[in-house]
Design an enzyme around this catalytic site. Structure first.
Site, PDB file in Angstrom:
ATOM      1  N   CYS A 127       0.809  -1.222   0.000  1.00  0.00           N
ATOM      2  CA  CYS A 127       0.000   0.000   0.000  1.00  0.00           C
ATOM      3  C   CYS A 127       0.835   1.261   0.000  1.00  0.00           C
ATOM      4  O   CYS A 127       0.299   2.347   0.172  1.00  0.00           O
ATOM      5  CB  CYS A 127      -0.942   0.008   1.207  1.00  0.00           C
ATOM      6  SG  CYS A 127      -0.096  -0.028   2.789  1.00  0.00           S
ATOM      7  N   PHE A 269       8.455  17.326 -15.651  1.00  0.00           N
ATOM      8  CA  PHE A 269       8.034  17.616 -17.024  1.00  0.00           C
ATOM      9  C   PHE A 269       9.207  18.079 -17.887  1.00  0.00           C
ATOM     10  O   PHE A 269       9.083  19.028 -18.678  1.00  0.00           O
ATOM     11  CB  PHE A 269       6.914  18.660 -17.043  1.00  0.00           C
ATOM     12  CG  PHE A 269       5.673  18.233 -16.311  1.00  0.00           C
ATOM     13  CD1 PHE A 269       4.823  17.279 -16.857  1.00  0.00           C
ATOM     14  CD2 PHE A 269       5.364  18.773 -15.072  1.00  0.00           C
ATOM     15  CE1 PHE A 269       3.674  16.877 -16.178  1.00  0.00           C
ATOM     16  CE2 PHE A 269       4.221  18.372 -14.388  1.00  0.00           C
ATOM     17  CZ  PHE A 269       3.373  17.426 -14.952  1.00  0.00           C
ATOM     18  N   VAL A 270      10.336  17.399 -17.741  1.00  0.00           N
ATOM     19  CA  VAL A 270      11.531  17.762 -18.512  1.00  0.00           C
ATOM     20  C   VAL A 270      11.390  17.154 -19.904  1.00  0.00           C
ATOM     21  O   VAL A 270      11.799  16.019 -20.165  1.00  0.00           O
ATOM     22  CB  VAL A 270      12.810  17.274 -17.813  1.00  0.00           C
ATOM     23  CG1 VAL A 270      14.051  17.722 -18.596  1.00  0.00           C
ATOM     24  CG2 VAL A 270      12.874  17.792 -16.389  1.00  0.00           C
ATOM     25  N   ARG A 271      10.791  17.898 -20.790  1.00  0.00           N
ATOM     26  CA  ARG A 271      10.580  17.434 -22.156  1.00  0.00           C
ATOM     27  C   ARG A 271      10.144  18.612 -23.028  1.00  0.00           C
ATOM     28  O   ARG A 271       9.614  19.600 -22.537  1.00  0.00           O
ATOM     29  CB  ARG A 271       9.533  16.316 -22.212  1.00  0.00           C
ATOM     30  CG  ARG A 271       8.175  16.680 -21.642  1.00  0.00           C
ATOM     31  CD  ARG A 271       7.220  15.501 -21.771  1.00  0.00           C
ATOM     32  NE  ARG A 271       5.863  15.819 -21.393  1.00  0.00           N
ATOM     33  CZ  ARG A 271       5.292  15.474 -20.238  1.00  0.00           C
ATOM     34  NH1 ARG A 271       5.991  14.791 -19.338  1.00  0.00           N
ATOM     35  NH2 ARG A 271       4.037  15.787 -19.988  1.00  0.00           N
ATOM     36  N   GLN A 272      10.412  18.469 -24.322  1.00  0.00           N
ATOM     37  CA  GLN A 272       9.976  19.458 -25.310  1.00  0.00           C
ATOM     38  C   GLN A 272      10.408  20.876 -24.936  1.00  0.00           C
ATOM     39  O   GLN A 272       9.633  21.825 -25.004  1.00  0.00           O
ATOM     40  CB  GLN A 272       8.454  19.376 -25.498  1.00  0.00           C
ATOM     41  CG  GLN A 272       8.004  18.018 -26.001  1.00  0.00           C
ATOM     42  CD  GLN A 272       6.497  17.862 -26.046  1.00  0.00           C
ATOM     43  OE1 GLN A 272       5.754  18.589 -25.372  1.00  0.00           O
ATOM     44  NE2 GLN A 272       6.023  16.918 -26.834  1.00  0.00           N
ATOM     45  N   GLN A 273      11.677  20.985 -24.506  1.00  0.00           N
ATOM     46  CA  GLN A 273      12.291  22.291 -24.230  1.00  0.00           C
ATOM     47  C   GLN A 273      11.595  23.059 -23.103  1.00  0.00           C
ATOM     48  O   GLN A 273      11.538  24.297 -23.125  1.00  0.00           O
ATOM     49  CB  GLN A 273      12.325  23.128 -25.510  1.00  0.00           C
ATOM     50  CG  GLN A 273      13.230  22.568 -26.599  1.00  0.00           C
ATOM     51  CD  GLN A 273      14.704  22.551 -26.177  1.00  0.00           C
ATOM     52  OE1 GLN A 273      15.284  23.592 -25.889  1.00  0.00           O
ATOM     53  NE2 GLN A 273      15.302  21.369 -26.148  1.00  0.00           N
ATOM     54  N   ARG A 274      11.090  22.331 -22.107  1.00  0.00           N
ATOM     55  CA  ARG A 274      10.496  22.996 -20.951  1.00  0.00           C
ATOM     56  C   ARG A 274      10.683  22.100 -19.728  1.00  0.00           C
ATOM     57  O   ARG A 274      10.915  20.898 -19.847  1.00  0.00           O
ATOM     58  CB  ARG A 274       9.007  23.273 -21.171  1.00  0.00           C
ATOM     59  CG  ARG A 274       8.145  22.024 -21.309  1.00  0.00           C
ATOM     60  CD  ARG A 274       6.690  22.392 -21.581  1.00  0.00           C
ATOM     61  NE  ARG A 274       5.854  21.199 -21.719  1.00  0.00           N
ATOM     62  CZ  ARG A 274       5.230  20.594 -20.717  1.00  0.00           C
ATOM     63  NH1 ARG A 274       5.359  21.059 -19.487  1.00  0.00           N
ATOM     64  NH2 ARG A 274       4.490  19.526 -20.920  1.00  0.00           N
TER      65      ARG A 274
END
Length: 287
Positions: A127, A269-274
Site C-alpha cells: 500500500c 516535465f523535462v521534455r519538449q524544451q520545458r
C-alpha cells in the site's frame, strides 16, 4: 563502470497488428520480466544467518548492481565496506530459480532490525508509504541532507538530457516497455544508464553500479528518470547523494516535500524544451 549495458534478455511474441481496417500477423519484441529474490547473509563468521529479504520483478541483467543499490537505498548498508560480496545462489532447488536468486553477504559488523525490515517491505509492496512519518523514517535510515554547494546546471543542458537518454536506450527502442535512469555530469555528459521494467529497479541498478565502483556519494551529478518522480525515487537518489533529480513526468506531492527537506533540486516535465523547478532552484544556472 560501463556507461550502458543492455539487460540480458527480451522475448518475441506473435501478434496481430491492426492498421486502420487491415489485420496482419507480425512479430513484437517484449521486455523480459522475471522475479529476483534478494537474500542476505549476516552475523558473525561462526554463526552466519541467511534469509530472504525481498522479491522484486525486474528485467534480467545487472542483478548484482540491483541488489547492491537496493540494500543501500533501503538503508540496510551504509557503504561499500558493509558489503562483503554478491553472488547468484548456487544451492537453488528449482531450475527457474537459477540466476534469479542473489545472495548478498554483509559484513559481520552490520546488524539487521528484521522486524522493522519485514514491516517496511510489506508496506512498500502492498500500500505504499505516506506522509511525514515516511520522511522521518528515511532520515532515521541515515539519508543525509544534501550539501549546499554545486553543481549549477544550465537550462539548455537540462533541455538536452531526455534526448541523450533516449539515444542510449537500445532496448527501449526494441520494446517500448522499459523505464530508464540516467546519470549525467553537470555538463550533460551521460555517465551511466540502466533500464528495467520497474522504475525503482532502474535507479537501484544505477546506484548499485556507483556503489560497487566506490563512486558514492554522487554530489556532482544529475539524475534523469524516464517516468514520474515518486517519493521512493527521491529517497533513493538522496541516499546516493544525488543533488539534482529530473523527471520526464510529474512529481507527487510527497516527492516535492521530501526533495525540499533533503535539499534536493527536483525538476518535473523535462521534455519538449520545458521543465518545472519544484525545489531548490538555485542549482539551475540563471535562477
Amino acid at each position: 563502470m560501463d556507461v550502458f549495458l543492455p539487460p540480458t534478455s527480451y522475448e518475441y511474441a506473435t501478434v496481430h497488428k491492426v492498421v486502420g481496417g487491415a489485420i496482419a500477423p507480425a512479430t513484437d519484441v517484449l521486455a523480459a520480466e522475471e522475479p529476483l529474490e534478494i537474500r542476505v547473509g549476516f552475523g558473525p563468521a561462526a554463526a552466519r544467518t541467511h534469509r530472504t529479504l525481498a522479491i522484486t520483478m525486474r528485467t534480467p541483467g545487472h542483478d548484482m548492481e540491483l541488489a547492491a543499490g537496493f540494500l543501500l537505498s533501503e538503508g540496510i548498508i551504509r557503504g561499500r565496506a558493509d558489503l562483503n560480496g554478491l553472488l547468484y545462489c548456487p544451492d537453488v532447488q528449482k531450475p527457474e530459480e537459477r540466476e534469479n536468486v542473489v545472495r548478498a553477504e554483509l559484513a559481520a559488523s552490520v546488524s539487521l532490525d528484521l522486524p522493522r525490515l519485514e514491516r517496511h517491505f510489506y508496506t512498500s509492496s502492498s500500500c505504499g508509504v505516506c506522509g511525514k512519518t515516511s520522511i522521518e523514517a528515511v532520515h532515521a535510515a541515515a539519508c543525509p541532507v544534501l550539501p549546499t554547494t554545486g553543481p549549477r546546471v544550465a537550462a539548455e543542458i537540462i533541455h538536452a538530457l531526455p534526448e541523450r537518454q533516449r539515444a542510449a536506450q537500445a532496448v527501449f527502442e526494441q520494446t517500448g516497455g522499459l523505464h530508464a535512469s540516467a546519470l549525467f555530469d553537470a555538463h550533460g555528459e551521460l555517465l551511466l544508464l540502466r533500464e528495467d521494467v520497474g522504475r525503482h529497479n532502474a535507479l537501484d541498478k544505477v546506484i548499485g553500479a556507483a556503489l560497487l565502483a566506490n563512486q558514492l556519494p554522487l554530489h556532482q551529478h544529475v539524475l534523469l528518470v524516464s517516468g514520474r518522480a515518486s517519493f521512493e525515487l527521491v529517497q533513493k537518489a538522496a541516499v546516493a547523494g544525488i543533488p539534482v533529480l529530473a523527471a520526464v513526468g510529474a512529481p507527487s506531492s510527497l516527492a516535492v516535500q521530501a526533495a525540499h527537506n533533503f535539499g534536493m533540486t527536483l525538476l518535473g516535465f523535462v521534455r519538449q524544451q520545458r521543465f518545472n523547478i519544484y525545489t531548490h532552484p538555485w542549482r539551475v544556472a540563471g535562477i
